[in-house]
Design an enzyme around this catalytic site. Structure first.
Site, PDB file in Angstrom:
ATOM      1  CG  ASP A 232      -0.014  -0.202   2.524  1.00 42.35           C
ATOM      2  OD1 ASP A 232       0.711   0.579   2.876  1.00 42.35           O
ATOM      3  OD2 ASP A 232      -0.285  -1.362   3.059  1.00 42.35           O
TER       4      ASP A 232
ATOM      5  CG  ASP B  14       2.878  -4.282   6.426  1.00 45.15           C
ATOM      6  OD1 ASP B  14       2.066  -4.849   7.084  1.00 45.15           O
ATOM      7  OD2 ASP B  14       2.284  -3.678   5.595  1.00 45.15           O
TER       8      ASP B  14
END
Length: 296
Positions: free
Chosen positions: A100, A172
């Site tokens: 993202d 992540d």
């Protein structure tokens, strides 16, 4: 019933429906969908980006919330600024996942960081984030400092060409289901150690302990067996339901829990944050008794 209009040559579909996340047994959260910007099946997963009144745009993968415009800061800022300010000499960063672009955006706030490698398995996440999540990544995925690799992270960290290369590794990762299971194996952590510089730091998303006690406990057992220093610090993200989220860390030489951060660095360098500050930095290492008991 649905209708729509065309914006930037993309069909935006309006739904009067509710998104329901069922990540945990006997517990779910629901968010009203105002409109859907993207919904597609990639090679790896179902990707959806939709608009909500409360959280702005939301990215979900296989029906699980990954990030929202309004509440991602406690996550992306804490994964980035805590290790960066504890180390003081970060030059080369590896982001595993992070398609993202939020964490890359936080890393780019430091002029001293000159190389960011982002290893994301799903190119569709990158492409859709560039188009629809600009208020999350602010163009970081197009920044010349950011090198994007579309690759399986488990395979990438085993690359011997990067031995002792990275100052900071930010993992992540998704929950340990499907392909994500590989990123919780002991050999994954061993390979992380090999590609990290001696004073380097690695940080890992390790779930919400209230629901994912086993995930945290097993991660800490593995980290303690591989690294000289390791531990847990906490943050809270409203859409990651269950209260505290555990971020685990590890290093061969740097004990970030007992390291003093650079005084006033954030303020002096005009680094803007919405969650992180000096007080949060130090207090995040203080664990409630029930979480402390999980890892000891």
């Amino acid at each position: 019933m649905e209708n729509g209009k065309t914006v930037d040559n993309q069909k935006i579909i309006y739904y009067m429906k509710t998104f329901t996340e069922k990540l945990y047994t006997n517990y779910k959260q629901q968010i009203h969908i105002e409109r859907i910007f993207a919904k597609k099946i990639s090679k790896y997963q179902e990707i959806m980006i939709f608009q909500s009144k409360l959280f702005g745009k939301i990215l979900t993968l296989d029906g699980v919330i990954q990030i929202t415009e309004k509440d991602h800061h406690p996550y992306s800022e804490m994964l980035t600024h805590v290790p960066t300010l504890s180390h003081n000499q970060i030059k080369k960063v590896l982001i595993i996942g992070g398609g993202d672009g939020a964490i890359a955006h936080e890393c780019l706030k430091y002029s001293e960081i000159d190389e960011i490698t982002l290893c994301e398995i799903d190119e569709e996440v990158i492409n859709l984030s560039k188009k629809y999540l600009r208020k999350i990544n602010y163009g970081s995925l197009n920044n010349k400092k950011v090198k994007i690799l579309i690759k399986n992270a488990f395979e990438f960290v085993s690359n011997k060409n990067f031995k002792n290369y990275f100052d900071l590794i930010i993992v992540d990762r998704p929950d340990p289901i499907g392909p994500g299971k590989q990123l919780f194996r002991k050999i994954f952590y061993e390979n992380i150690k090999q590609i990290m510089k001696e004073k380097g730091i690695a940080v890992f998303q390790t779930g919400v302990p209230f629901f994912q006690k086993k995930e945290l406990k097993e991660t800490m057992i593995k980290l303690k067996s591989i690294f000289k220093h390791s531990g847990v610090y906490l943050t809270v993200i409203p859409t990651y339901t269950g209260g505290y989220m555990a971020l685990t860390w590890a290093s061969n030489k740097t004990d970030i829990k007992n390291k003093k951060i650079r005084d006033n660095f954030i303020q002096d360098n005009n680094i803007k944050t919405k969650y992180y500050n000096e007080h949060i930095h130090y207090s995040s290492f203080n664990l409630p008794e029930w979480i402390f008991n999980i890892i000891t």
